[in-house]
Scaffold this motif. Sequence first.
Motif, mmCIF file in Angstrom:
data_model
loop_
_atom_site.group_PDB
_atom_site.id
_atom_site.type_symbol
_atom_site.label_atom_id
_atom_site.label_comp_id
_atom_site.label_asym_id
_atom_site.label_seq_id
_atom_site.Cartn_x
_atom_site.Cartn_y
_atom_site.Cartn_z
ATOM 1 N N ALA A 82 0.875 -1.168 0.000
ATOM 2 C CA ALA A 82 0.000 0.000 0.000
ATOM 3 C C ALA A 82 0.915 1.221 0.000
ATOM 4 O O ALA A 82 1.651 1.452 0.960
ATOM 5 N N ILE A 83 0.899 1.965 -1.082
ATOM 6 C CA ILE A 83 1.792 3.122 -1.226
ATOM 7 C C ILE A 83 1.333 4.251 -0.311
ATOM 8 O O ILE A 83 0.156 4.589 -0.268
ATOM 9 N N LEU A 84 2.296 4.830 0.406
ATOM 10 C CA LEU A 84 2.039 5.981 1.264
ATOM 11 C C LEU A 84 2.491 7.269 0.584
ATOM 12 O O LEU A 84 1.828 8.297 0.675
ATOM 13 N N SER A 85 3.652 7.217 -0.081
ATOM 14 C CA SER A 85 4.153 8.395 -0.799
ATOM 15 C C SER A 85 5.095 7.946 -1.907
ATOM 16 O O SER A 85 5.658 6.849 -1.858
ATOM 17 N N TYR A 143 10.147 6.222 -2.411
ATOM 18 C CA TYR A 143 8.791 5.905 -1.999
ATOM 19 C C TYR A 143 8.765 5.514 -0.532
ATOM 20 O O TYR A 143 9.786 5.205 0.067
ATOM 21 N N THR A 144 7.552 5.508 0.023
ATOM 22 C CA THR A 144 7.276 4.871 1.305
ATOM 23 C C THR A 144 6.027 4.031 1.098
ATOM 24 O O THR A 144 5.131 4.400 0.330
ATOM 25 N N GLN A 145 5.971 2.893 1.758
ATOM 26 C CA GLN A 145 4.818 2.015 1.611
ATOM 27 C C GLN A 145 4.731 1.072 2.795
ATOM 28 O O GLN A 145 5.685 0.900 3.541
ATOM 29 N N MET A 146 3.566 0.460 2.926
ATOM 30 C CA MET A 146 3.368 -0.628 3.870
ATOM 31 C C MET A 146 3.433 -1.906 3.049
ATOM 32 O O MET A 146 3.018 -1.925 1.892
ATOM 33 N N VAL A 157 3.926 -7.725 8.550
ATOM 34 C CA VAL A 157 3.545 -6.384 8.105
ATOM 35 C C VAL A 157 4.701 -5.482 8.485
ATOM 36 O O VAL A 157 5.214 -5.537 9.604
ATOM 37 N N PHE A 158 5.143 -4.654 7.525
ATOM 38 C CA PHE A 158 6.211 -3.713 7.819
ATOM 39 C C PHE A 158 6.095 -2.456 6.980
ATOM 40 O O PHE A 158 5.459 -2.444 5.930
ATOM 41 N N TYR A 159 6.682 -1.386 7.514
ATOM 42 C CA TYR A 159 6.796 -0.110 6.823
ATOM 43 C C TYR A 159 8.085 -0.166 6.026
ATOM 44 O O TYR A 159 9.111 -0.630 6.525
ATOM 45 N N GLN A 160 8.045 0.329 4.775
ATOM 46 C CA GLN A 160 9.244 0.285 3.939
ATOM 47 C C GLN A 160 9.479 1.635 3.276
ATOM 48 O O GLN A 160 8.558 2.253 2.756
ATOM 49 N N GLU A 161 10.752 2.069 3.322
ATOM 50 C CA GLU A 161 11.196 3.273 2.603
ATOM 51 C C GLU A 161 12.234 2.843 1.582
ATOM 52 O O GLU A 161 13.163 2.117 1.924
ATOM 53 N N GLY A 162 12.071 3.309 0.364
ATOM 54 C CA GLY A 162 13.062 3.045 -0.664
ATOM 55 C C GLY A 162 13.672 4.344 -1.152
ATOM 56 O O GLY A 162 12.948 5.300 -1.414
ATOM 57 N N LYS A 163 15.000 4.375 -1.273
ATOM 58 C CA LYS A 163 15.679 5.594 -1.735
ATOM 59 C C LYS A 163 15.629 5.755 -3.252
ATOM 60 O O LYS A 163 15.969 6.792 -3.771
ATOM 61 N N GLY A 164 15.208 4.700 -3.934
ATOM 62 C CA GLY A 164 15.054 4.732 -5.384
ATOM 63 C C GLY A 164 13.915 3.812 -5.747
ATOM 64 O O GLY A 164 13.181 3.342 -4.876
#
Length: 152
Positions: A53-56, A64-67, A131-138
């Motif tokens: 689920a995309i957050l940003s 991006y950030t997503q769950m 379930v986890f929060y994920q941030e990707g730099k690319g």
Amino acid sequence: MKIFLAVAGVMGLWMTLLAQDASQKQESRTPFMVSLTDLKWVELPERKGMQFAILSGDPKTGPYTQMRKVRAGTDNGLHSHSSEIKNVIISGVWYTGPDAASAKDFGPGSVVVMPGDWMHVSGCRTGTDCVFYQEGKGKFDFKPTAEQPRNK
């Protein structure tokens, strides 16, 4: 004295305009708040048992950030990602490491930051979905090695 009063008047006007601009900028910002139950989950077609689920941002094109939700018992085999990824585990037991023998388990509250192009295994232990929060730099990609199976 007249010059001083003129300068003071201009400075006062300038300060008022800055304060109004800052106030307007703050009023135009709204917090982003969403409940886990209200997220719009999408299954990854190429990775059955994984949802996001995309957050940003947009994981297809850049940061991006997503769950993420990953079915219990999922094994990702040896793979890498082009960009740095940060995971914050919320539920379940996520594991990762350079190989299956040395992979470590990470429960709720754990933070895992993986550098880009780091070869590793990962997955969700049996018992409870992860379930986890994920941030990707690319942009997000999944690059499996040829000798490992992709997913069960």
